[in-house]
Design a protein around this motif. Structure first.
Motif, PDB file in Angstrom:
ATOM      1  N   TRP A 191     -10.880   6.117  -6.254  1.00  0.00           N
ATOM      2  CA  TRP A 191     -10.234   5.647  -7.493  1.00  0.00           C
ATOM      3  C   TRP A 191      -9.988   4.153  -7.355  1.00  0.00           C
ATOM      4  N   ASN A 192     -10.054   3.450  -8.496  1.00  0.00           N
ATOM      5  CA  ASN A 192      -9.606   2.059  -8.488  1.00  0.00           C
ATOM      6  C   ASN A 192      -9.179   1.659  -9.889  1.00  0.00           C
ATOM      7  N   GLU A 201     -13.931   5.708  -1.079  1.00  0.00           N
ATOM      8  CA  GLU A 201     -13.269   5.239  -2.293  1.00  0.00           C
ATOM      9  C   GLU A 201     -13.318   6.343  -3.344  1.00  0.00           C
ATOM     10  N   PHE A 240       0.872  -1.179   0.000  1.00  0.00           N
ATOM     11  CA  PHE A 240       0.000   0.000   0.000  1.00  0.00           C
ATOM     12  C   PHE A 240       0.902   1.220   0.000  1.00  0.00           C
ATOM     13  N   ARG A 258       2.262   5.465  -6.521  1.00  0.00           N
ATOM     14  CA  ARG A 258       1.744   6.584  -7.287  1.00  0.00           C
ATOM     15  C   ARG A 258       2.915   7.457  -7.745  1.00  0.00           C
ATOM     16  N   LEU A 317      -3.593   4.365  -0.781  1.00  0.00           N
ATOM     17  CA  LEU A 317      -3.622   3.533  -1.983  1.00  0.00           C
ATOM     18  C   LEU A 317      -3.256   2.117  -1.569  1.00  0.00           C
ATOM     19  N   ASN A 336      -4.232  10.480   1.294  1.00  0.00           N
ATOM     20  CA  ASN A 336      -5.035   9.371   0.792  1.00  0.00           C
ATOM     21  C   ASN A 336      -4.276   8.052   0.943  1.00  0.00           C
ATOM     22  N   GLU A 375      -8.042   3.306  -4.040  1.00  0.00           N
ATOM     23  CA  GLU A 375      -7.590   4.489  -3.294  1.00  0.00           C
ATOM     24  C   GLU A 375      -8.739   5.063  -2.481  1.00  0.00           C
ATOM     25  N   TYR A 376      -8.393   5.513  -1.252  1.00  0.00           N
ATOM     26  CA  TYR A 376      -9.382   6.091  -0.354  1.00  0.00           C
ATOM     27  C   TYR A 376      -8.941   7.473   0.102  1.00  0.00           C
ATOM     28  N   GLU A 377      -9.904   8.374   0.197  1.00  0.00           N
ATOM     29  CA  GLU A 377      -9.703   9.637   0.889  1.00  0.00           C
ATOM     30  C   GLU A 377     -10.088   9.432   2.349  1.00  0.00           C
ATOM     31  N   LEU A 385      -0.319   8.345   0.564  1.00  0.00           N
ATOM     32  CA  LEU A 385       0.066   9.356  -0.408  1.00  0.00           C
ATOM     33  C   LEU A 385       0.327  10.702   0.274  1.00  0.00           C
ATOM     34  N   THR A 394      -0.267   5.452 -11.885  1.00  0.00           N
ATOM     35  CA  THR A 394      -0.151   4.479 -10.802  1.00  0.00           C
ATOM     36  C   THR A 394       0.521   3.211 -11.308  1.00  0.00           C
TER      37      THR A 394
END
Length: 421
Positions: free
Chosen positions: A354-355, A352, A315, A372, A324, A322, A340-342, A318, A378
């Motif tokens: 992005w994926n 969520e 993982f 990233r 990833l 966030n 990816e999570y904020e 970031l 990515t």
């Protein structure tokens, strides 16, 4: 192979030696009456530059070039003028190494990664898919992580056993660029991952066996600190934050916690770890030993808005905060992905945002990695599928893909734009 070079342009006593152990590596020694750098690379191919060598005597490895290739090099003065030029030939790639297939060309980083199976080998792969450095692990031990040594001397990798019984004879291996120096650091029961600090201290995951309340031996995990003099200290254990009776995990056949990935945030002085059997990423104070934050699983401090991850491995936290994650089987359909999570600390929500889920699907039942790049793309490694990709921010467009023939599997990935760090 040794090439003796005549004095020329303020350069003298030059000698170039191609390593017998790793024939993609050459050592160039010379004297120069000025501060110098060396530019080198394949004819009509990628060019690399070494760090500045102070006047007057230099000996440095030339690393990162393919096997069976004519290499041009030039010794440059501070103004970039060529004061000596020459060529040499690199040797053969080891027969046991597989051929790798690359599609797309938008990749600038080297990938330091193990190949697991037959053979077990630490490698560095260039952006064109050439294996430019390798070292075989001849014992019946696996390699999970390969990193460049912080002092620039070569490569460090971990040799251990995780899937079966952990190995008492596991070691961190320090190998010089040309393979002439090999320094094993014995560490019992090494697990998947480690990090090295600038001063040469290494923090690594290792198995931590303790006795449970019923007298049964339970397999937990710890973070060991190994000083440059070999002194080993346990900094933290899963036993410090969790209780096997209250938090048993969901795959007891693997042991209790099964910590499988380790990162370090120097600014915050925090470890980030992945606890496979809890499906959790945990923030740990390196100096305090406290569990400061848990994301994912039954113990999560955050409520999820969107899909959750399950049995994750590597993982990345970031720069914007966030998270990833390489999600091994959160889809529960023999498919893996990057997600990816904020993280919102005011509402304690993980959203969520992005994926990347490849089509057709790829499944990495263990390992797997994500990173990233600064341009928003990515890197995703599907380790046991023998595939790594670079994906555009849209989450669908693949700029670069490398595949290895079955049954080759990769370990974790360490990415370097420059092997001289």
């Amino acid at each position: 192979m040794i090439l003796l070079l005549l004095a020329c342009g303020g350069v003298k006593d030059a000698e170039l030696v191609v390593s017998d152990e790793i024939p993609t590596v050459a050592t160039l020694s010379y004297s120069a009456s000025f501060d110098s750098t060396v530019r080198f690379g394949a004819v009509d191919g990628r060019q690399y530059t070494t760090p500045v060598q102070a006047c007057c005597s230099s000996s440095l490895p030339l690393v990162g070039v393919p096997a069976n290739t004519t290499i041009e090099y030039a010794i440059l003065d501070p103004d970039g003028n060529e004061r000596y030029t020459g060529t040499y030939e690199t040797g053969n790639l080891a027969d046991e190494l597989p051929s790798l297939d690359v599609t797309g060309g938008d990749m600038d980083s080297f990938v330091a990664t193990p190949m697991i199976g037959s053979p077990n080998v630490a490698t560095i792969i260039d952006p064109d898919g050439n294996i430019v450095w390798w070292w075989f692990e001849e014992r019946e031990l696996d390699v999970y992580r390969v990193r460049l040594a912080e002092n620039g001397s070569g490569v460090i990798f971990n040799a251990g056993s995780v899937s079966g019984d952990p190995a008492e004879d596991s070691e961190l291996m320090k190998v010089s660029w040309d393979g002439s120096s090999v320094t094993p650091v014995p560490v019992e029961y090494l697990a998947h991952d480690f990090v090295e600090h600038e001063d040469g201290t290494i923090d690594t995951i290792a198995v931590d066996f303790r006795e449970g309340s019923d007298g049964e031996t339970i397999r937990g995990d710890q973070i060991l600190e190994i000083k440059p003099d070999g002194t080993q200290t346990s900094l933290w254990s899963t036993w410090d934050c969790f209780d096997p009776e209250l938090n048993p995990g969901d795959e007891p056949k693997l042991g209790w916690t099964w910590v499988n990935a380790l990162d370090y945030d120097a600014a915050a002085d925090q470890f980030h770890i992945s606890v496979h059997n809890f499906s959790s990423i945990v923030w740990i104070g390196r100096s305090t030993g406290t569990c400061d934050r848990i994301v994912g699983g039954d113990l999560s401090d955050y409520t999820f808005d969107g899909d959750t991850f399950r049995h994750e491995h590597q993982f990345e936290v970031l720069p914007d905060g966030n998270l990833l994650v390489f999600d091994n089987d959160g889809l529960e359909s023999f498919a893996s992905r990057a997600i990816e999570y904020e993280l919102d600390d005011s509402t304690m929500t993980a959203t969520e945002v992005w994926n990347y889920t490849p089509e057709p699907s790829l499944f990495s039942f263990v390992l797997g990695d994500v990173a990233r790049f600064e341009d928003g793309r990515t890197f995703v490694m599907f380790s046991t599928s023998g595939t790594m990709v670079v994906v555009e921010p849209d989450g669908t467009t693949v700029d670069w893909q490398l595949t290895a023939p079955a049954p080759t599997a990769f370990g974790f990935a360490s990415l370097y734009e420059d092997l001289y760090k």
